[in-house]
Design an enzyme around this catalytic site. Structure first.
Site, PDB file in Angstrom:
ATOM      1  N   HIS A 129      44.222  30.523  39.251  1.00 37.60           N
ATOM      2  CA  HIS A 129      44.808  31.838  38.965  1.00 37.60           C
ATOM      3  C   HIS A 129      45.620  32.298  40.175  1.00 37.60           C
ATOM      4  O   HIS A 129      45.108  32.349  41.294  1.00 37.60           O
ATOM      5  CB  HIS A 129      43.720  32.861  38.637  1.00 37.60           C
ATOM      6  CG  HIS A 129      43.099  32.621  37.293  1.00 37.60           C
ATOM      7  ND1 HIS A 129      41.761  32.764  37.055  1.00 37.60           N
ATOM      8  CD2 HIS A 129      43.669  32.239  36.113  1.00 37.60           C
ATOM      9  CE1 HIS A 129      41.512  32.475  35.772  1.00 37.60           C
ATOM     10  NE2 HIS A 129      42.658  32.160  35.184  1.00 37.60           N
ATOM     11  N   GLU A 132      44.667  35.115  43.005  1.00 33.55           N
ATOM     12  CA  GLU A 132      43.395  35.001  43.719  1.00 33.55           C
ATOM     13  C   GLU A 132      43.614  34.256  45.032  1.00 33.55           C
ATOM     14  O   GLU A 132      43.200  33.114  45.213  1.00 33.55           O
ATOM     15  CB  GLU A 132      42.371  34.311  42.800  1.00 33.55           C
ATOM     16  CG  GLU A 132      42.164  35.113  41.508  1.00 33.55           C
ATOM     17  CD  GLU A 132      41.458  34.360  40.380  1.00 33.55           C
ATOM     18  OE1 GLU A 132      41.027  33.218  40.589  1.00 33.55           O
ATOM     19  OE2 GLU A 132      41.353  34.926  39.272  1.00 33.55           O
ATOM     20  N   ARG A 187      48.670  36.298  37.155  1.00 37.30           N
ATOM     21  CA  ARG A 187      47.474  35.461  36.982  1.00 37.30           C
ATOM     22  C   ARG A 187      47.780  34.056  36.451  1.00 37.30           C
ATOM     23  O   ARG A 187      47.239  33.054  36.917  1.00 37.30           O
ATOM     24  CB  ARG A 187      46.537  36.177  35.996  1.00 37.30           C
ATOM     25  CG  ARG A 187      45.395  35.344  35.422  1.00 37.30           C
ATOM     26  CD  ARG A 187      44.570  36.221  34.478  1.00 37.30           C
ATOM     27  NE  ARG A 187      43.614  35.493  33.665  1.00 37.30           N
ATOM     28  CZ  ARG A 187      42.330  35.331  33.975  1.00 37.30           C
ATOM     29  NH1 ARG A 187      41.842  35.799  35.093  1.00 37.30           N
ATOM     30  NH2 ARG A 187      41.512  34.690  33.154  1.00 37.30           N
ATOM     31  N   HIS A 257      37.574  30.726  42.359  1.00 36.74           N
ATOM     32  CA  HIS A 257      38.263  31.924  41.854  1.00 36.74           C
ATOM     33  C   HIS A 257      37.872  33.123  42.712  1.00 36.74           C
ATOM     34  O   HIS A 257      37.051  33.027  43.604  1.00 36.74           O
ATOM     35  CB  HIS A 257      37.814  32.216  40.415  1.00 36.74           C
ATOM     36  CG  HIS A 257      38.319  31.256  39.387  1.00 36.74           C
ATOM     37  ND1 HIS A 257      39.277  31.585  38.475  1.00 36.74           N
ATOM     38  CD2 HIS A 257      37.984  29.962  39.117  1.00 36.74           C
ATOM     39  CE1 HIS A 257      39.521  30.549  37.677  1.00 36.74           C
ATOM     40  NE2 HIS A 257      38.742  29.549  38.050  1.00 36.74           N
ATOM     41  N   GLU A 331      33.147  32.572  42.183  1.00 43.05           N
ATOM     42  CA  GLU A 331      33.986  33.778  42.278  1.00 43.05           C
ATOM     43  C   GLU A 331      33.718  34.373  43.654  1.00 43.05           C
ATOM     44  O   GLU A 331      32.634  34.878  43.914  1.00 43.05           O
ATOM     45  CB  GLU A 331      33.613  34.798  41.198  1.00 43.05           C
ATOM     46  CG  GLU A 331      33.866  34.331  39.776  1.00 43.05           C
ATOM     47  CD  GLU A 331      35.268  34.699  39.265  1.00 43.05           C
ATOM     48  OE1 GLU A 331      36.083  35.223  40.054  1.00 43.05           O
ATOM     49  OE2 GLU A 331      35.528  34.446  38.074  1.00 43.05           O
TER      50      GLU A 331
HETATM   51  N1  ARG Z   1      36.998  34.853  35.833  1.00 46.29           N
HETATM   52  C1  ARG Z   1      37.095  33.513  35.337  1.00 46.29           C
HETATM   53  C2  ARG Z   1      38.046  33.464  34.166  1.00 46.29           C
HETATM   54  O1  ARG Z   1      38.176  34.435  33.456  1.00 46.29           O
HETATM   55  C3  ARG Z   1      35.731  33.044  34.948  1.00 46.29           C
HETATM   56  C4  ARG Z   1      35.618  31.592  34.813  1.00 46.29           C
HETATM   57  C5  ARG Z   1      34.255  31.185  34.330  1.00 46.29           C
HETATM   58  N2  ARG Z   1      34.352  29.955  33.627  1.00 46.29           N
HETATM   59  C6  ARG Z   1      34.957  29.816  32.444  1.00 46.29           C
HETATM   60  N3  ARG Z   1      35.015  28.660  31.911  1.00 46.29           N
HETATM   61  N4  ARG Z   1      35.475  30.826  31.833  1.00 46.29           N
HETATM   62  O2  ARG Z   1      38.691  32.474  33.958  1.00 46.29           O
HETATM   63 ZN    ZN Z   2      40.248  33.386  38.269  1.00 41.48          ZN
END
Ligand code: ARG
Ligand code: ZN
Length: 373
Positions: A129, A132, A187, A257, A331
Site C-alpha cells: 500500500h 504506508e 493506497r 503494512h 501492521e
Molecule cells: N489493513 C490490511 C488491508 O486492508 C489488512 C491486511 C490483513 N490481511 C488480509 N489478507 N486482508 O489490506
Molecule cells: Zn496496508
C-alpha cells in the site's frame, strides 16, 4: 481508517483526512449528528513537508539514512549500492515490473558460507500500500540490520544460517512514487482501465484467496477495488509467480503494512480458522509480548478476519493457501495519532518493534524446520 466506508462499525473510531477548505463544513456535520470528534492533526501539510525534506542523506544532520523516508529513486539507488557492497551476501533478482513498467527487485540475503543443504527461506515484502511509508522504511532497516549484526547477534545469525531472506522493499513502486509527487494518501497501485476514470487496484485484494467476496469491491473507484480478476495486476502477479516457483523453500511469509499495531495471520478472507490456528496464535502472542517487554507498546494479534475485518484477496491468505503455513501481516505504528504520516523520528522505534516480532517468529519457524533427510 478504516480503508473503506463499508468497514465502519458502531463504537469504533474512524479517522478522516479532510481538505482544509472543507474542515469547517465537516465539523458542523459531525456536530449536528452528535458524533464525538476531535482534531488529530491540524496541519498535515507541514508534516508531509517534514517527511520529504532532505530525504537523501544530508551529512550535516545526525540522523542516519535509515531514520528517514526515501523517495523511490533513492530506494533504487540504495538497493544497487547495498548489493554492490555486499556481493557475497546479496543477490538482486528481478521478479517483474509494475503497471508503469518500473522494475520489481528482490534482494536475496544469505549467510556467506553454510553447508546447510536444506535451506529454507523467508519472504518479506513492504509497501504493498503506497501511503504506508513506514513499510519500505522497515525493509531497508531489516536489510541493514541483517548485514550489520550477522556477526554479533545470535538470533539473526541463527535465522540467516538456516534461512535465506527474500526482501521486496517496494511492492507498489508506482503508487509509492505517486504519494511522493501527487497524493500522499494514495493506497492502491496506478493501473488504469478503459471503462473507468478511476485509477488503481488494491493489491492486497488482488490475490486469489476468496477473491472479491465480502470485504472487497468491484468498483474501480473504491479504495478496496479487487481488480478485473485475481492477479490482474502485474505487481501481485509477479509476487505470486515468484512464490509459486519457490514454494518448497519459502517457509515463512511476512508482509508489512501500517497503521494500527497488529500482528495478523490467516484467514482474512473467511471467518474459518486455519488448521494451525493455535500455533500461529501462540507465535503472534509471543511476538507481541516481546514488543511489550522491550518497547512498552501494545500490539493486538489474531486472525485477520476477527481482529480487523473480512478482507479477501490478501497476499497473506494466498501465501497460506499456497502451502506457506507461517504467514503474517504486520501492521506497524502507530494507532492513529499520526497514522500514515508517522514522523521520521519514530522510524527507529517502529522498526525495532517489527524487527523483534519478525525475529521471534522466524526463530520459531527455524525450530520447526525438519532436519535434512
Ligand atoms: N489493513 C490490511 C488491508 O486492508 C489488512 C491486511 C490483513 N490481511 C488480509 N489478507 N486482508 O489490506
Ligand atoms: Zn496496508
Amino acid at each position: 481508517s478504516p480503508a473503506a466506508p463499508e468497514f465502519i462499525r458502531e463504537e469504533a473510531e474512524v479517522h478522516l483526512f479532510v481538505p482544509g477548505n472543507s474542515s469547517q463544513a465537516v465539523r458542523e456535520l459531525l456536530q449536528t449528528h452528535g458524533v464525538t470528534h476531535a482534531v488529530m492533526l491540524a496541519n498535515t501539510k507541514e508534516l508531509i513537508e517534514m517527511q520529504t525534506r532532505n530525504a537523501s542523506t544530508d551529512p550535516r544532520s545526525g540522523m542516519s539514512y535509515y531514520e528517514k523516508y526515501h523517495s523511490l529513486e533513492d530506494i533504487y539507488h540504495w538497493l544497487n549500492k547495498t548489493a554492490m557492497e555486499n556481493p557475497d551476501r546479496i543477490k538482486v533478482i528481478l521478479i517483474g515490473s509494475s503497471f508503469e513498467k518500473r522494475p520489481l527487485y528482490v534482494l536475496k540475503l544469505s549467510a556467506i558460507s553454510t553447508t546447510n543443504t536444506n535451506k529454507k527461506a523467508i519472504w518479506l515484502d513492504c509497501g504493498i500500500h503506497a501511503r504506508e511509508w513506514i513499510a519500505p522504511a522497515f525493509c531497508l532497516w531489516f536489510v541493514q540490520y541483517s548485514l550489520s549484526f550477522y556477526e554479533s547477534n545470535r538470533d539473526i545469525a541463527t535465522i540467516l544460517d538456516n534461512m535465506d531472506v527474500y526482501v521486496l522493499p517496494v511492492m507498489n513502486p508506482d503508487g509509492y512514487k505517486y504519494t511522493w509527487t501527487t497524493d500522499r494518501m494514495w493506497r492502491k497501485n496506478r493501473s488504469t482501465r478503459e471503462d473507468s476514470r478511476c485509477a488503481g487496484v488494491d493489491l492486497n485484494r488482488n490475490f486469489d484467496a476468496n477473491w472479491c467476496t465480502e470485504g472487497a469491491s468491484h468498483h474501480p473507484c473504491s479504495e478496496i477495488f479487487c481488480g478485473e480478476f485475481p492477479e490482474s495486476e502485474p505487481e501481485a502477479s509477479a509476487v505470486a509467480s515468484f512464490l509459486r516457483r519457490n514454494k518448497e523453500a519459502v517457509a515463512l511469509y511476512v508482509t508489512i503494512h501500517s497503521y494500527s499495531q497488529m500482528l495478523l495471520f490467516p484467514y482474512s478472507c473467511t471467518r474459518d480458522l486455519t488448521e494451525n490456528h493455535a500455533e500461529l496464535l501462540s507465535m503472534a502472542k509471543e511476538a507481541a509480548q516481546k514488543i511489550k517487554r522491550y518497547y512498552r507498546n501494545n500490539y493486538k494479534y489474531g486472525a485477520g478476519a476477527e481482529t480487523i475485518y473480512l478482507a479477501p484477496g490478501g497476499s497473506d491468505d494466498w501465501a497460506y493457501k499456497l502451502g506457506i503455513k507461517y504467514s503474517f501481516t504486520f501492521e506497524l505504528q502507530d494507532r492513529g495519532r499520526y497514522g500514515f504520516l508517522l514522523p521520521p523520528s519514530e522510524i527507529p522505534r517502529a522498526c525495532n518493534e517489527a524487527l523483534i516480532a519478525l525475529k521471534t517468529i522466524a526463530l520459531r519457524v527455524v525450530e520447526r524446520i525438519p532436519p535434512p533427510a
